[in-house]
Design an enzyme around this catalytic site. Structure first.
Site, PDB file in Angstrom:
ATOM      1  N   CYS A  50       0.825  -1.212   0.000  1.00 20.43           N
ATOM      2  CA  CYS A  50       0.000   0.000   0.000  1.00 20.43           C
ATOM      3  C   CYS A  50       0.857   1.259   0.000  1.00 20.43           C
ATOM      4  O   CYS A  50       0.412   2.330  -0.420  1.00 20.43           O
ATOM      5  CB  CYS A  50      -0.942   0.008   1.194  1.00 20.43           C
ATOM      6  SG  CYS A  50      -0.103  -0.082   2.796  1.00 20.43           S
ATOM      7  N   GLN A 120       6.876  -8.945   3.163  1.00 20.85           N
ATOM      8  CA  GLN A 120       6.458  -8.657   1.789  1.00 20.85           C
ATOM      9  C   GLN A 120       7.620  -8.817   0.807  1.00 20.85           C
ATOM     10  O   GLN A 120       7.443  -9.337  -0.299  1.00 20.85           O
ATOM     11  CB  GLN A 120       5.870  -7.241   1.731  1.00 20.85           C
ATOM     12  CG  GLN A 120       4.540  -7.141   2.474  1.00 20.85           C
ATOM     13  CD  GLN A 120       4.179  -5.716   2.854  1.00 20.85           C
ATOM     14  OE1 GLN A 120       5.048  -4.853   3.025  1.00 20.85           O
ATOM     15  NE2 GLN A 120       2.893  -5.451   3.002  1.00 20.85           N
ATOM     16  N   GLY A 191     -13.610   4.144  16.313  1.00 17.98           N
ATOM     17  CA  GLY A 191     -12.941   4.644  15.112  1.00 17.98           C
ATOM     18  C   GLY A 191     -11.587   3.982  14.900  1.00 17.98           C
ATOM     19  O   GLY A 191     -11.271   2.961  15.516  1.00 17.98           O
TER      20      GLY A 191
END
Length: 446
Positions: A50, A120, A191
């Site tokens: 990302c 990753q 949140g």
């Protein structure tokens, strides 16, 4: 042969650009296979997250390598090069090697020292091995990068200190209570900050978490993800009487918990202390709560101080890793230098074996009555002579490969032994092997 790293990341490109050049997991293998079929590209690995999309490639020439990587990105994603080129960073040779090491170690991450990027990088490495888009150079380079990153995290405290406010809140609770498994934690707000707090709590051993939110459905959704309990906002007073730890992040305009509310809750708490952490701006918790004897109140400024201190500690660890990086770059370059000598040594051995074989044929013609045993003895001794003759030149050739002017030195070495043609044949075989691996590349996808 050169190594390049071409890409963009959270520092160089806004999310609107990054999302346009992001590979999903399903297409990554196909993308690397496609890139392998392009001119100038000898090996490649794509790392896409990302926060970054980066293409690492071994290329025969720098300018053509850069060109074809950009062309590949433009065609794969159906975007004009002019749209993303201003955001690209390009590292070459030593710079590309150093950049990969920094990425793998978490030194180039948004949160310095995070370990997710190592997983990753390793996944892309394993995929490239499986798809055969890499060869000798990247097998060694990425193996070394992964090993270095593991060593860096093991030998330094790069990932030991909290550097996010929500994580710092949980770490502070752990320092005060130690084991969180028996503590009742109350989360105010569902949140992003509340979600991170719950995630970190469960990761730290908490087992009893209650979520209170003005919108009950959101509280339920968050609680269900972690097998917690949700309560409506109307039950906040009762929830306060049960909690050992309170982490609040509603972002309301007024105080959500006041001194008066807590004074009422204390009647049923029987003197139990309550650890309160306010990570909201504006603040959720009335500062006057700190006047209560059983309440220990911390706000976001207290946590920011912890985070800032921890960031400084991580930076010290990062400085230690930078020193490790320098040594690893030298080691890899030394190894890389020896690659140029491989076809030279192979050619020298092959020429020596050819001379030995021709000598044995000559002996067979001149001494046809030799017994099989006598022939084996002669064959063994002629090979022994060859090996003894090569015992000195081969180590010297390897030393030459590590010198500053290695190319010129190896050319002189080849002339002395008259093996220029044999070396050229060895290199031709390697190129044919690479062509056979990449010839079945897939068509472009957009």
């Amino acid at each position: 042969m050169h190594i390049i790293a071409v890409g963009l990341n959270f520092r160089t490109a806004p999310v609107e650009i990054r999302e346009k050049l992001s590979f999903n997991e399903q297409e990554l293998a196909s993308a690397m296979k496609t890139l392998s079929g392009q001119k100038s590209i000898l090996e490649n690995i794509i790392v896409s997250t990302c926060n970054r999309t980066e293409i690492y490639a071994v290329v025969d020439q720098l300018h053509t390598g850069r060109y074809y990587v950009k062309a590949f990105l433009a065609e794969w994603f159906g975007i004009d090069k002019e749209e993303f080129s201003p955001y690209l960073t390009i590292y070459e040779n030593d710079g590309a090697i150093e950049h990969l090491y920094r990425v793998a170690c978490g030194l180039d991450s948004m949160v310095i020292g995070e370990t997710q990027i190592l997983g990753q990088v390793r996944s892309s490495f394993l995929l490239a091995q499986e798809e055969e888009t890499i060869g000798t150079v990247f097998n060694q380079l990425f193996k070394q990068a992964v090993t270095l990153a593991k060593k860096a995290h093991h030998e330094t405290e790069i990932g030991a200190n909290a550097v996010s406010v929500s994580y710092a809140a949980v770490e502070l609770a752990k320092k005060i209570f130690g084991d969180l498994s028996s503590k009742h934690v109350l989360i105010l707000g569902a949140g992003k900050m509340g979600q991170l707090a719950v995630q970190n709590l469960y990761g730290s051993g908490a087992k009893k978490v209650t979520v209170v939110n003005r919108t009950f459905e959101k509280a339920q959704e968050l609680a269900n993800r972690f097998s917690g309990e949700a309560k409506p906002f109307a039950d906040l007073q009762h929830a306060l009487s049960e909690a050992d730890i309170l982490i609040s992040s509603t972002g309301a305009n007024d105080y959500v918990v006041t001194k008066q509310m807590m004074s009422e809750a204390e009647r049923t708490r029987k003197g139990r202390p309550l650890f309160m952490v306010d990570i909201a701006v504006p603040r959720d918790l009335d500062p006057e709560l700190d006047e209560l004897e059983t309440v220990f109140l911390y706000d976001i400024d207290d946590l920011n101080g912890i985070v800032e201190s921890n960031l400084q500690e991580r930076q010290k660890a990062a400085d230690e890793i930078e020193i490790m990086l320098e040594a690893e770059i030298v080691a890899f370059k030394s190894w890389l230098g020896t690659l140029g000598v491989v076809p030279v040594i192979s050619a020298l051995r092959q020429k020596a074996l050819t001379i030995q074989a021709e000598t044995m044929k000559s002996i067979d013609r001149k001494l046809p009555d030799l017994s099989e045993r006598e022939r084996k003895v002669l064959n063994k001794h002629t090979k022994s002579i060859i090996n003894q003759l090569l015992r000195d030149p081969i180590p010297h050739a390897k030393e030459l490969a590590g010198e500053k002017h290695a190319e010129e030195s190896l050319e002189l070495f080849m002339k002395i032994f008259n093996i220029e043609q044999e070396v050229a044949l060895q290199k031709e075989k390697e190129e044919q092997l690479h062509t056979s691996i990449t010839s079945h590349s897939v068509a472009y996808q957009s």
